[in-house]
Design a protein around this motif. Sequence first.
Motif, short mmCIF file in Angstrom:
data_model
loop_
_atom_site.label_atom_id
_atom_site.label_comp_id
_atom_site.label_asym_id
_atom_site.label_seq_id
_atom_site.Cartn_x
_atom_site.Cartn_y
_atom_site.Cartn_z
N VAL A 1 0.84 -1.19 0.00
CA VAL A 1 0.00 0.00 0.00
C VAL A 1 0.88 1.24 0.00
N SER A 2 0.53 2.20 -0.85
CA SER A 2 1.21 3.50 -0.84
C SER A 2 0.20 4.59 -1.18
N PHE A 3 0.38 5.73 -0.55
CA PHE A 3 -0.50 6.88 -0.75
C PHE A 3 0.26 7.96 -1.50
N THR A 4 -0.45 8.71 -2.32
CA THR A 4 0.12 9.90 -2.97
C THR A 4 -0.48 11.10 -2.25
N GLY A 5 0.39 11.93 -1.68
CA GLY A 5 -0.06 13.07 -0.90
C GLY A 5 -0.47 12.65 0.51
N GLY A 6 -1.02 13.60 1.24
CA GLY A 6 -1.46 13.31 2.60
C GLY A 6 -0.34 13.43 3.62
N CYS A 7 -0.61 12.99 4.83
CA CYS A 7 0.36 13.06 5.94
C CYS A 7 1.37 11.93 5.80
N ASN A 8 2.53 12.25 5.31
CA ASN A 8 3.53 11.27 4.92
C ASN A 8 3.82 10.23 6.00
N GLY A 9 4.17 10.67 7.19
CA GLY A 9 4.54 9.72 8.25
C GLY A 9 3.38 8.83 8.67
N ASN A 10 2.21 9.41 8.86
CA ASN A 10 1.05 8.63 9.27
C ASN A 10 0.65 7.62 8.21
N LEU A 11 0.70 8.02 6.95
CA LEU A 11 0.27 7.12 5.89
C LEU A 11 1.29 6.01 5.63
N LYS A 12 2.56 6.28 5.90
CA LYS A 12 3.56 5.21 5.84
C LYS A 12 3.26 4.17 6.92
N ALA A 13 2.88 4.65 8.11
CA ALA A 13 2.56 3.74 9.21
C ALA A 13 1.31 2.91 8.88
N VAL A 14 0.29 3.55 8.35
CA VAL A 14 -0.93 2.84 7.97
C VAL A 14 -0.58 1.76 6.94
N SER A 15 0.24 2.10 5.97
CA SER A 15 0.64 1.15 4.93
C SER A 15 1.32 -0.08 5.52
N ILE A 16 2.19 0.13 6.48
CA ILE A 16 2.89 -0.98 7.12
C ILE A 16 1.91 -1.82 7.94
#
Length: 109
Positions: A52-67
């Motif tokens: 999972v990867s997000f474009t834009g948004g809160c970088n750190g939080n979305l990296k955590a969600v992806s993991i």
Amino acid sequence: WYFPQNIEKIEKPFYKSEKKYRIDFMNYTYKTSGTCSTSINFDINGDVISNVSFTGGCNGNLKAVSILVNNMTVSEIEEKLAGNTCGFRKTSCADQLAKAVRQALNEQN
């Protein structure tokens, strides 16, 4: 030199066979709505989500969600993230991910 007579000649070396699995996955991109992120990209294999990867948004939080959601099923992701809001918005990047994985599963079937 002495060579014992009871030694067998091995024509081919023995190799342990490896199991090979066929992986049928689909890469999916979902355009988000009502969030700072603009899209979500992920792989779906059956009902299991990965990469999972997000474009834009809160970088750190979305990296955590992806993991955290890596190798979860669609229903597990929906159970944990659906309905989550962000600030004054009626949705969030996590909620959009729950919608995205459900849509991808429905399109896959």
